[in-house]
Motif scaffolding. Structure first.
Motif, mmCIF file in Angstrom:
data_model
loop_
_atom_site.group_PDB
_atom_site.id
_atom_site.type_symbol
_atom_site.label_atom_id
_atom_site.label_comp_id
_atom_site.label_asym_id
_atom_site.label_seq_id
_atom_site.Cartn_x
_atom_site.Cartn_y
_atom_site.Cartn_z
ATOM 1 N N GLN A 181 0.853 -1.181 0.000
ATOM 2 C CA GLN A 181 0.000 0.000 0.000
ATOM 3 C C GLN A 181 0.891 1.234 0.000
ATOM 4 N N ARG A 198 -9.073 9.415 -9.827
ATOM 5 C CA ARG A 198 -9.873 8.314 -9.256
ATOM 6 C C ARG A 198 -9.636 8.113 -7.763
ATOM 7 N N PHE A 199 -8.538 8.704 -7.209
ATOM 8 C CA PHE A 199 -8.254 8.517 -5.784
ATOM 9 C C PHE A 199 -8.834 9.634 -4.905
ATOM 10 N N HIS A 200 -9.325 10.704 -5.537
ATOM 11 C CA HIS A 200 -9.859 11.806 -4.718
ATOM 12 C C HIS A 200 -11.089 11.396 -3.895
ATOM 13 N N PRO A 201 -12.021 10.598 -4.428
ATOM 14 C CA PRO A 201 -13.130 10.155 -3.576
ATOM 15 C C PRO A 201 -12.654 9.410 -2.328
ATOM 16 N N SER A 202 -11.564 8.665 -2.432
ATOM 17 C CA SER A 202 -11.046 7.941 -1.270
ATOM 18 C C SER A 202 -10.435 8.905 -0.256
ATOM 19 N N LYS A 211 -13.270 10.505 1.453
ATOM 20 C CA LYS A 211 -13.910 9.581 2.392
ATOM 21 C C LYS A 211 -13.144 9.536 3.711
ATOM 22 N N SER A 264 -0.428 1.677 -5.085
ATOM 23 C CA SER A 264 -1.444 2.686 -4.735
ATOM 24 C C SER A 264 -2.848 2.158 -5.023
ATOM 25 N N ASN A 265 -3.725 2.352 -4.074
ATOM 26 C CA ASN A 265 -5.124 1.932 -4.234
ATOM 27 C C ASN A 265 -6.027 2.816 -3.364
ATOM 28 N N ASP A 266 -7.325 2.541 -3.415
ATOM 29 C CA ASP A 266 -8.292 3.378 -2.695
ATOM 30 C C ASP A 266 -8.060 3.354 -1.192
ATOM 31 N N PHE A 269 -5.076 5.591 -0.165
ATOM 32 C CA PHE A 269 -5.342 7.030 -0.207
ATOM 33 C C PHE A 269 -6.393 7.459 0.830
ATOM 34 N N LYS A 270 -7.298 6.574 1.188
ATOM 35 C CA LYS A 270 -8.225 6.896 2.271
ATOM 36 C C LYS A 270 -7.457 7.076 3.577
#
Length: 701
Positions: free
Chosen positions: A497, A548-552, A555, A588-590, A593-594
């Motif tokens: 991660q 695509r990572f901004h929503p995470s 959150k 890197s994944n959701d 980044f959360k």
């Protein structure tokens, strides 16, 4: 049972302070009309009105009771109300559907606290009003004092119709100024002898009679011309003038009685029949758009629901007034609030706990029906083509809120169900679960109201419950900008991660400009469900972090907002600029980044001089002028900021902003300070920073 037209229906509400004799008068009126053959008493727990076990225990009214009597071809619907301000919801609904308010005044005390507080609701609706000085047989009775207190509070509209003879324990007579007769009663009261006025009282009676004639003439130009022409008015002409004055709120007739000894109630009932406005004379209802609803029997049928009771062995009992048209058993009407069709299977005229079934009720009449499935207090039932429902009643917001728990966890579901039943019966109760505070909250009008709720839960539903002081809904925010960089890196074999977030935060204020020095690619303004805003700016350039990572990231920030870093309270009013970062093509994944967004926000938040904010309420306290100093001193000890003082009627209105944490049990404190002569209302105003000396004492969660 006889059906009355709207010219022969009189709807009255009995109002007054506790122990003023409302229930006793209602009992006497039923006895005088021959509808009961013996009079019960509050002390013996056998009156038609106060029939509930709780009322027997308290020896006083807690609920409004609907009764009716018939007097000389008129039907009088009687609403007997509680005399305590904690049960104001019962008073508001009863005053709304009544055509005349009958105010009982204790001859010992004159205008009391309860009288003053209830008057605000009567005055707002401009309801015709009769004052009745009761308990003239009491050793400390003082008619002159009681009459002067009425004039002092309600002005020249106060119009004596009678004065007593042999006031005190020997009270046995009334001089009637309309009929100019002396009513002399026997020891057991009832029907009096009608005699000439004794010489001893003649001069006083003639003087007061002339004043009454002038008062009646003032309300109509034609009557005034007759008065100038003849120098007097006939009894019928006086009745006409008095009725007009009552409708205009310019005449408040004053009568003398001893309800306990059945002296004077028959004459009062005669005046209600002959002079008080009938259902057709009364002010018409208005719909929600402000349009008048015509009081016509040949108009479409329309009902206004003013009260709901849920009887344990009976189900829902719905009380209504026929606003227009004629209601017949078996009719189907549409609920104007929710569109549901209801069938009126049974119609009743109510006398306490007795239900008298009828086939028809006409315009202006009051009745009840059973087991409506989709109808509640304030609803309107009518034909499908009705344009708008009746304008709803407005009930005061709770003045006391407590947290409630069931002693046995297995009873929590049952407790919640019963509480919602109580809300259906009494709209001045509020029940809701606070996810933020993790408490079930009950709002009501005061300590007495709360004690009634507790009694019902424990005695009627076998629930053991506890009340607690509710937690306070604090908030967190920031006072200065701050930056942070957080790298999340985790490697444990296989794919890892990785996420790095560069963030700047700053306080949000309504109408502020976007931050300078950033290349803003996207902006989200989020209205937080607990109040305030979060503004999220995507300021990434050069593809340092994929969109695509901004929503995470967002959150992760939202999770912190829901559980603030300082006290665990909600966070509000923050701007977040994500302006740089790094990512890995594989790791890197959701989730990464959360996590990075969470910790970057926490770090920046703690560096931004965080502040704890407490809820502040606007408070309006209605208080007699002579008690203002004591009330204001108490408010200052509660960290209040006085924002102004106005005047309304006989009250001074103190306006203040007060922290919610300082309003716990304020109803009890205010009652103690003012001997129950004050009232207040409150509503949320804003959040404000908690001073440093108060943070340590704060109840956090």
């Amino acid at each position: 049972m006889k059906v009355f037209d709207n010219k022969h229906i009189k709807n009255i509400v009995l109002l007054g302070s506790q122990k003023s004799g409302k229930t006793t008068l209602a009992e006497t009126m039923l006895f005088e009309a021959g509808l009961i053959n013996r009079r019960g008493s509050v002390e013996n727990h056998n009156t038609v009105s106060d029939y509930h076990a709780l009322e027997h225990e308290r020896e006083g009214s807690v609920y409004t009771t609907l009764l009716h009597t018939e007097w000389r071809n008129y039907k009088i619907n009687i609403l007997d109300t509680p005399g305590l301000d904690d049960f104001v919801g019962e008073v508001i609904s009863s005053v709304r559907v009544a055509d005349t308010c009958v105010y009982l005044i204790n001859a010992q005390y004159g205008v009391e606290v309860g009288t003053e507080l209830i008057w605000n609701h009567v005055d707002e609706l401009q309801k015709p009003t009769i004052f009745v000085i009761n308990q003239l047989d009491h050793p400390k009775s003082n008619y002159d004092f009681a009459l002067e207190s009425l004039k002092e509070h309600y002005g020249s509209a106060v119009t004596p119709m009678q004065f007593p003879v042999n006031e005190g324990p020997g009270f046995n007579g009334i001089i009637d100024l309309l009929k100019m007769r002396y009513y002399k009663f026997g020891e057991s009261g009832g029907k009096p002898e009608k005699l000439e006025i004794p010489e001893l009282f003649r001069e006083k009676a003639e003087k007061m009679h002339n004043e009454l004639v002038e008062k009646a003439a003032e309300n109509d130009e034609g009557l005034m011309e007759l008065y100038f022409e003849k120098g007097t008015l006939s009894e019928d002409e006086m009745r006409k003038g008095l009725r007009l004055g009552m409708l205009n709120h310019d005449v408040f007739p004053v009568f003398c009685i001893s309800a306990k000894n059945d002296m004077g109630s028959g004459r009062l009932m005669g005046f209600i029949d002959n002079v008080a406005p009938s259902a057709i004379d009364a002010m018409p209802e208005h719909d929600a758009s402000g349009n008048v609803i015509p009081l016509k029997e040949d108009a479409p049928t329309e009902l206004f629901v003013f009260k709901t009771r849920i009887e344990q062995n009976l189900g829902q009992l719905t009380f209504f007034k026929v606003v227009s048209g004629t209601l017949k058993e078996g009719m189907e009407l549409v609920n104007q609030q929710n569109g549901q069709t209801e069938r009126i299977n049974q119609l009743f005229i109510i006398d306490g706990h007795n239900r008298n079934q009828v086939d028809t009720l006409g315009t202006g009449d009051i009745g009840a029906t059973l087991k409506l499935k989709n109808t509640a207090t304030n609803d309107t039932l009518g034909s499908e083509d009705l344009k708008s429902p009746v304008a709803p009643m407005e009930f005061p917001a709770p003045r006391l809120t407590v947290a409630i728990t069931a002693a046995n966890r297995s009873d929590e579901e049952k407790m919640t169900e019963v509480l919602h039943r109580l809300v259906a019966e009494d709209p001045t109760i509020d029940v809701h679960y606070s996810n933020e505070l993790r408490q079930m909250l009950v709002g009501c009008q005061g300590e007495l109201h709360l004690s009634v709720i507790k009694w019902i839960l424990e005695n009627m539903y076998d629930l053991n419950i506890d009340f607690e002081t509710p937690r306070v809904s604090y908030r967190e925010s920031i006072t200065i900008p701050a930056e942070s960089v957080y790298r999340h890196k985790k490697q444990s074999g296989g794919a890892g991660q990785f996420a790095e977030v560069h963030m700047k935060i700053m306080p949000y204020t309504e109408g502020m400009d976007d931050p300078q020095g950033f290349n803003i690619r996207d902006k989200q303004v989020i209205d937080l469900e607990w109040g305030g805003k979060l503004v999220y700016y995507n300021c990434i350039v050069g593809g340092a972090i994929d969109n695509r990572f901004h929503p995470s990231i967002l959150k992760g920030i939202m999770e912190v907002l829901a559980n603030g870093p300082v006290t665990g309270s909600y966070v509000r009013d923050v701007c977040v600029m994500v302006h740089d970062g790094k990512m890995h093509p594989v790791d890197s994944n959701d989730i990464a980044f959360k996590i990075a967004g969470t910790y970057a926000f926490k770090e920046a938040f703690m560096n931004a001089k965080p502040v704890v904010m407490e809820p502040i309420n606007e408070l309006e306290v209605y208080v007699p002028e002579e008690l203002m100093g004591d009330v204001m001193t108490d408010l200052q000890t509660r960290r209040s900021i006085i924002t102004g003082v106005d005047m309304k009627g006989n009250y001074q209105v103190i306006k203040a902003k007060t922290p919610v944490a300082e309003l716990d049990k304020y109803t009890t404190a205010l009652r103690s300070i003012t001997q129950g002569r004050s009232s207040f209302k409150t509503k949320f105003a804003e959040y404000a920073p908690v001073s440093s000396e108060n943070i340590a004492a704060m109840a956090v969660h």
